[in-house]
Write an enzyme that holds these catalytic residues in place. Structure first.
Site, PDB file in Angstrom:
ATOM      1  N   SER A   3     -27.316  27.250 -21.383  1.00  0.00           N
ATOM      2  CA  SER A   3     -27.813  27.782 -20.213  1.00  0.00           C
ATOM      3  C   SER A   3     -27.011  28.377 -19.063  1.00  0.00           C
ATOM      4  CB  SER A   3     -28.316  26.199 -19.344  1.00  0.00           C
ATOM      5  OG  SER A   3     -29.455  25.762 -19.939  1.00  0.00           O
TER       6      SER A   3
ATOM      7  N   GLN B 243     -37.082  27.489 -14.585  1.00  0.00           N
ATOM      8  CA  GLN B 243     -36.820  28.675 -14.952  1.00  0.00           C
ATOM      9  C   GLN B 243     -37.302  29.830 -14.039  1.00  0.00           C
ATOM     10  OE1 GLN B 243     -37.642  29.099 -19.138  1.00  0.00           O
ATOM     11  NE2 GLN B 243     -35.388  28.282 -19.675  1.00  0.00           N
TER      12      GLN B 243
ATOM     13  N   GLU C 103     -35.011  18.154 -21.017  1.00  0.00           N
ATOM     14  CA  GLU C 103     -34.464  18.447 -22.208  1.00  0.00           C
ATOM     15  C   GLU C 103     -33.758  17.415 -23.043  1.00  0.00           C
ATOM     16  OE1 GLU C 103     -30.067  20.476 -21.487  1.00  0.00           O
ATOM     17  OE2 GLU C 103     -32.111  21.566 -20.257  1.00  0.00           O
TER      18      GLU C 103
ATOM     19  N   LYS D 176     -30.793  28.041 -32.877  1.00  0.00           N
ATOM     20  CA  LYS D 176     -31.255  28.757 -31.521  1.00  0.00           C
ATOM     21  C   LYS D 176     -30.132  28.356 -30.481  1.00  0.00           C
ATOM     22  CE  LYS D 176     -35.231  28.257 -28.492  1.00  0.00           C
ATOM     23  NZ  LYS D 176     -34.680  28.259 -27.249  1.00  0.00           N
TER      24      LYS D 176
END
Length: 442
Positions: free
Chosen positions: A27, A176, A322, A419
């Site tokens: 992030s 986001q 998350e 990822k």
């Protein structure tokens, strides 16, 4: 397409005992890369994460004209040059499954003079983009939607400017959508006022992270509530200052390793855990303590020790959604039921994480009920199964945690962890002191 390669999740034959160093925060890396690309002078980022998501961000920024060079363990970022007088040739940016690319870069693309088409992996085409599109149109930017309304692919018809002023955004599905606007707001013609108009606001720490990075590059960003009690941010236009920054380690990615200590009655130490941080992963300290672990600091190292008991938990995870897959994995190993609430927005992540976790945990023997905004997990005798990851890196790491205690658990597409954590398998096997030649991909 999901890989059908099966990874035999290794069982821990003894308590884990390891010092773990996790790479930089995904992030924070994404935010620093974008701000550096939008600055007026070059920046240097050290400790930046190198993963699929950050490679996609790098490619997107380079297509818009930035230059990113790895040199001497640092990432040097030369900003995007001023837009040309006449429209440039059309560009296409592939977002993969990276929410930071598909939600952050379109607003930056409005400062490009020309058409920029955004597309992504097939699952990305189902993820909501309505607030991004709406915010661009409120800024006077034309957007063409090529597929389903409010979804990728889209084309941003950049004119080289944003007008600023007041924007209303419904960020109920993802924080986001707020960060998207804030990150580029300093480049607008006028001061920007952003008001959140949704019923809920998940993952507020991620927005705080965005505001803090803006302040560190010299941009004034304030947060308060308006007369109706709605969250409001104001950003003053200004020059984005170049930085020489060290990116914090990714505390969310540290979670599976900390959970391994809890699951095996072992001890894990994570190096360079910051004293103060905006990362949601810092909440592991409280959550794991509530689940029965011992948690303490030794200087800049965070230590977690499993005590032999894993307690069920009733937790509102709306601010730290998350972390849900890791906490859910431990909940499946606990001695009492758990309820994880406030995470309905996880249905719009790489996959519908609530549905996926309910399906896979129930398949293993932990009856898991989908709630409107969370999960109810009832531990039971667990058994080996094929665990589907749905191309979601956090589902894969959740499976690895359970596999420490459950033999014959096979994970589909463990490679999806690339990822955000490129060497997850190597780090996991190293933690277990296991020979990679003996326990690897089948």
């Amino acid at each position: 397409m999901v890989s059908e390669v099966l990874w035999n999740a290794p069982v821990a034959d003894r308590p884990v005992d390891a010092l773990v160093r996790v790479p930089g925060s995904k992030s924070l890396t994404a935010r620093w890369m974008l701000l550096a690309a939008a600055a007026q002078q070059p920046s240097e980022l050290r400790g930046a994460l190198v993963s699929r998501d950050t490679r996609l961000m790098r490619d997107a920024l380079e297509r818009l004209g930035a230059i990113l060079e790895a040199r001497d363990d640092a990432l040097l970022v030369t900003p995007i040059p001023p837009p040309p007088e006449h429209p440039a040739a059309p560009l296409e940016i592939h977002t993969g499954l990276a929410g930071t690319v598909m939600r952050f870069v379109p607003m930056l693309a409005a400062l490009h003079h020309g058409d920029v088409r955004f597309t992504g992996d097939e699952p990305a085409l189902a993820r909501p983009m309505d607030p991004v599109i709406d915010a661009l149109r409120q800024q006077g930017v034309e957007v063409t939607e090529h597929g389903a309304p409010g979804r990728l692919p889209i084309t941003v018809h950049g004119t080289g400017r944003l007008r600023g002023g007041r924007i209303e955004v419904d960020s109920s599905a993802s924080s986001q959508f707020i960060s998207n606007v804030l990150l580029v707001a300093a480049r607008a013609d006028d001061a920007l006022e952003l008001v959140h108009v949704g019923d809920k606001l998940p993952s507020l720490p991620h927005i705080d992270m965005t505001a803090e990075t803006l302040r560190e590059v010299g941009i004034e960003c304030t947060h308060d509530t308006d007369e109706q009690g709605r969250h409001r941010w104001r950003v003053t236009p200004g020059e984005i200052r170049p930085v020489s920054i060290v990116v914090e380690p990714d505390l969310s990615n540290a979670g599976p390793f900390l959970a391994a200590a809890v699951a095996t009655e072992g001890t894990i130490a994570v190096d360079d855990w910051p004293e103060v941080t905006t990362q949601p992963g810092d909440a592991y300290r409280e959550l794991l303590t509530r689940m029965g672990a011992e948690v303490w600091r030794e200087g800049r190292t965070l230590c977690v020790r499993g005590t032999g008991r894993i307690r069920g938990i009733d937790a509102d995870l709306s601010a730290v959604g998350e972390l849900t897959p890791t906490i859910a994995a431990l909940a499946a190993l606990a001695d009492s039921p758990s309820t994880l609430r406030g995470v309905g927005h996880l249905r719009g992540h790489e996959t519908d994480r609530l549905k996926a976790l309910a399906t896979e945990l129930t398949k293993l023997g932990a009856r898991t009920l989908e709630l409107e905004d969370g999960l109810e997990i009832h531990p039971g005798p667990l058994h080996g199964e094929v665990f589907e990851t749905y191309e979601d890196h956090r589902l894969a790491t959740a499976a690895a945690i359970i596999g420490l205690r459950v033999p014959d658990l096979q994970v589909i597409d463990i490679g999806t962890t690339q990822k955000t954590l490129p060497d997850f398998v190597g780090m996991w096997l190293s933690m277990l002191h296991t020979d990679p030649l003996e326990d690897g991909e089948a």
